[in-house]
Design an enzyme around this catalytic site. Structure first.
Site, short mmCIF file in Angstrom:
data_model
loop_
_atom_site.label_atom_id
_atom_site.label_comp_id
_atom_site.label_asym_id
_atom_site.label_seq_id
_atom_site.Cartn_x
_atom_site.Cartn_y
_atom_site.Cartn_z
CD GLU A 113 -5.99 0.41 1.89
OE1 GLU A 113 -6.03 0.64 1.48
OE2 GLU A 113 -5.95 0.52 3.14
CB SER A 167 -9.23 -1.75 4.04
OG SER A 167 -9.82 -3.10 4.28
NE ARG A 179 -4.04 -2.45 0.20
CZ ARG A 179 -3.13 -3.31 -0.07
NH1 ARG A 179 -2.14 -3.57 -0.48
NH2 ARG A 179 -4.11 -4.59 0.26
#
Length: 373
Positions: A369, A270, A186
């Site tokens: 995130e 998420s 990520r």
């Protein structure tokens, strides 16, 4: 062509379905107009936000005083000849010649404004293998390399050749190869550059190039849950359409497929990244044997499950703070959702509470995130 329209509220353009208004909004289908708008904002020292699908953003409740730019270009093309690359882009010296790829290789170029899942759907329909496990991920193509999006054992890094981007520091179009992008879990230099450039980093992705293989079969299934859902062993290959359907089924069961009627999908997916810790990290001694962990190749580290940490710190599905319209998803503890009428402040408050609970139980700080404005 640019569309001159009154600035909409973030609530209409973000998957959390909340947020305040924008002072400036610019939507265009022309690459030159887009880079001109970005350059003008930078010259004027106006904060810039490149907005794709709004699926990785917690917007402000108050007005955003900067410029919001939305890339509405949607072209997808097959590229077989290096001469097809724009002449104003300096390619890296080690840029591979497509003529040297195996005959079943297909190079695909997609505009940054293309909806990611529509691109995946297109590749599956065309018998092109390489990104099928990334079905159902919301957002646009331009955001994919920024986050190095991934799911069910795959990442966009596995199929990425490079990106055409606007360099805000040098004020020119450039080409960033997969190696140059510094892709990790990520992560990428595109994302890391936000630390000094703000919500949108130094490089604005304009086009993304993918290396795919012409095949009716998927890449080997690498994720145990997906293999189990398909009824195959890990490492097996299945028809592309079958794998896509299985991934969509799994994502839907977790509230990870956008559905206006399902408040569990009023989220950014998420909310926290899975933490990566060193093999000697104290947190490992506080985990029970069944806690999921995955070795990180060549890093002397392991990746832990943020969902497991949250669920084992006393936070259950559906949890909400008193009086708040923000809640943990009723389907998956990794998603924070808008029950209807939530504010961005309530989402942040819930996120902070989850972080504090996990830290209290395991001595580890989860990292959100999404981009927080």
């Amino acid at each position: 062509m640019a569309q001159i329209v009154p600035p909409p509220d973030f609530a209409k353009l973000c998957t959390l379905r909340l947020g305040g208004s924008m002072k400036r909004f610019y939507k265009t289908t022309d690459c030159g107009d887009l880079t001109t708008a970005v350059a003008a904002a930078d010259r004027s020292h106006v904060e810039l936000l490149m907005l794709g699908g709004g699926s990785n953003l917690v917007p402000p409740d108050a007005m955003f005083e900067g410029l919001v730019v939305q890339d509405a270009r949607t072209n997808v093309s097959v590229v077989n000849d290096p001469m097809d690359w724009p002449s104003d882009v300096d390619l890296p010296k080690d840029f591979p010649n497509p003529a040297g790829f195996p005959p079943d290789t297909v190079l695909l170029r997609a505009d940054a404004g293309v909806i990611w899942d529509r691109l995946v759907e297109y590749t599956v329909a065309q018998g092109l293998s390489g990104i099928e496990m990334l079905s159902g991920i919301p957002g646009t193509v331009g955001a994919a390399p920024v986050q190095n999006i991934g799911a069910y054992g795959g990442e966009v890094a596995g199929a990425l050749l490079g990106v055409v981007a606007w360099d805000r520091q040098l004020n020119r179009v450039c080409y960033l190869s997969r190696a140059t992008l510094g892709l990790g879990y990520r992560d990428s230099i595109l994302k890391r550059s936000r630390a000094s450039w703000g919500a949108t980093g130094r490089w604005v992705v304009l086009e993304v190039d993918l290396i795919l293989r012409r095949s009716d079969l998927s890449v080997p299934v690498a994720y145990g849950q997906l293999a189990g859902h398909l009824g195959v062993e890990t490492g097996a290959r299945v028809p592309l359409s079958q794998l896509r359907a299985a991934v969509l089924d799994l994502r839907r069961s977790k509230g990870m497929i956008l559905d206006p009627a399902d408040h569990d999908t009023w989220s950014v997916g998420s909310f926290f990244v899975n933490p990566v810790v060193a093999l000697a990290a104290p947190v490992l001694a506080r985990l029970t044997p069944e806690a999921p962990r995955w070795p990180v190749a060549n890093a002397g580290a392991v990746k832990l499950s943020a969902a497991w940490l949250i669920g084992n710190s006393g936070i259950e599905k559906g949890f909400a703070l008193p009086g708040s319209r923000a809640a943990v998803s009723s389907k998956h503890v990794l998603a924070l959702t808008n029950l209807g009428g939530a504010t961005a402040a309530q989402i942040r408050e819930l996120g902070d509470y989850v972080i504090a609970q996990v830290n209290e139980h395991f001595g580890l700080t989860l990292v959100p995130e999404p981009v927080m404005l």
